[in-house]
Design an enzyme around this catalytic site. Structure first.
Site, short mmCIF file in Angstrom:
data_model
loop_
_atom_site.label_atom_id
_atom_site.label_comp_id
_atom_site.label_asym_id
_atom_site.label_seq_id
_atom_site.Cartn_x
_atom_site.Cartn_y
_atom_site.Cartn_z
N THR A 97 0.84 -1.19 0.00
CA THR A 97 0.00 0.00 0.00
C THR A 97 0.87 1.24 0.00
O THR A 97 2.01 1.23 0.49
CB THR A 97 -0.95 0.04 1.21
OG1 THR A 97 -0.19 0.22 2.42
CG2 THR A 97 -1.77 -1.24 1.31
N GLY A 98 0.35 2.33 -0.57
CA GLY A 98 1.07 3.60 -0.56
C GLY A 98 2.22 3.64 -1.54
O GLY A 98 3.32 4.08 -1.20
N TYR A 138 -0.02 10.76 16.21
CA TYR A 138 0.83 9.91 15.38
C TYR A 138 1.34 8.71 16.19
O TYR A 138 1.31 7.56 15.72
CB TYR A 138 2.02 10.72 14.84
CG TYR A 138 2.94 9.94 13.94
CD1 TYR A 138 2.49 9.45 12.72
CD2 TYR A 138 4.26 9.69 14.30
CE1 TYR A 138 3.33 8.73 11.88
CE2 TYR A 138 5.11 8.99 13.47
CZ TYR A 138 4.64 8.51 12.26
OH TYR A 138 5.49 7.80 11.43
N GLY A 182 7.86 7.73 -2.31
CA GLY A 182 8.72 7.35 -1.20
C GLY A 182 8.95 5.87 -1.01
O GLY A 182 9.29 5.13 -1.94
#
Length: 316
Positions: free
Chosen positions: A28-29, A183, A33
């Site tokens: 995922t993502g 976070y 980056g």
């Protein structure tokens, strides 16, 4: 082999000599980056990668290297996934289940960090909702696609040290909001989810682990000013100790692929890894490495699972 790597190792170095042909891996993502680099390294060693991203146009550009550098048998497909919307998460999971193709590894890489206070489409605090609950629903909905011998790798962070989870007030309805507390809660939740998923699935040969990729300059920090970014790692009590070094993106992707494909399953299952090794459990005061005891607590892990089910309205 699994013990020969460290903080400076890259994903390609970790996978050197590893033939991933026939492996199918969800990441995922992948629109930037670490996700894009992880996908590239896996495809370059023969894996077929399914890359999930909210913005498919951006992901298409970011993963060009994954396609051009893919070894024979390797490749990459994209699927749409917005972790801040459970409708999108469920639609993505439904598509994967309908396709019926099993996964050897799921790398839950996507996430946000230090966002201003906000809510997801379903009313959850942005960081907890995106980083934890979105992946919680996605992974559990596709759990039957994880075949015996497969692994789940949750990307956590040294930021889990900022806070344990708060199961009484996960959305900051009563607690004053602080970016890094939120976070920290979400990153602790990533570890606890791996602990409980591992407990539930290891009898059928499926293991789960959580990793800290390192301190890396990526789009993850887009919500932070340079002054705030410099405060990510609290000052060490020992002024003579050198500052924590930043990693490159290829170095940051190394622990994910190490824990998912190189390390022994029994070594990493239910654990937290950093710098291509299993981290030590450390209590308050340690800064340079390790995992807080609360992030591996099995009772908290079970309680978080139950709370997460109640929040998303779905039982797994």
């Amino acid at each position: 082999m699994a013990g020969a790597f460290g903080a400076q190792s890259t994903a390609d170095e970790v996978l050197e000599g590893v033939d991933l042909r026939g492996k199918r891996i969800l990441v995922t993502g992948v629109s930037a980056g670490l996700g894009a680099e992880t996908a590239r390294a896996l495809a370059a060693h023969g894996a077929h990668v399914v890359g999930a991203a909210r913005d498919l146009r951006k992901a298409q550009a970011a993963t060009e290297a994954a396609r051009t550098e893919a070894a024979p048998g390797g490749g990459l497909d994209l699927v749409e996934l917005d972790l801040a919307s459970l409708a999108s998460v469920r639609a993505c999971a439904d598509r994967l289940v309908a396709a019926g193709e099993a996964f050897d590894v799921v790398i839950a890489n996507a996430g946000v960090m230090a966002t201003p206070f906000g809510k997801t489409a379903d009313g959850f605090e942005t960081q907890f909702g995106t980083n934890h609950l979105g992946h919680f629903v996605l992974v559990n909905r596709i759990a039957d696609l994880l075949k015996p011998g497969s692994r789940l790798v949750n990307l956590s962070s040294a930021g889990h040290r900022f806070s344990d989870v708060d199961l009484e007030d996960p959305n900051f309805d009563r607690t004053p909001y602080a970016e890094f507390v939120a976070y920290g809660r979400s990153k602790t939740a990533n570890i606890l989810f791996a602990v409980e998923f591992d407990r539930r699935h290891k009898a059928r040969g499926v293991r789960a682990t959580a990793v800290h990729p390192g301190v890396i300059a990526t789009e993850l920090g887009r919500h932070m000013t340079p002054e705030v970014r410099a405060q990510i790692i609290p000052p060490t009590p020992d002024a003579a100790e050198p500052p924590i070094p930043w990693k490159t993106i290829p170095q940051g992707a190394a622990t994910s692929v190490w824990s998912g494909l190189v390390a022994a399953a029994d070594e990493v299952g239910g654990r937290y890894c950093e710098d291509c090794h299993v981290a030590e459990v450390v209590d308050l005061g340690a800064v340079r490495g390790g995992v807080r005891p609360y992030a591996l607590d099995p009772d908290t892990a079970r309680a978080l699972w139950a709370k997460s089910e109640a929040m998303v309205g779905e039982t797994f």
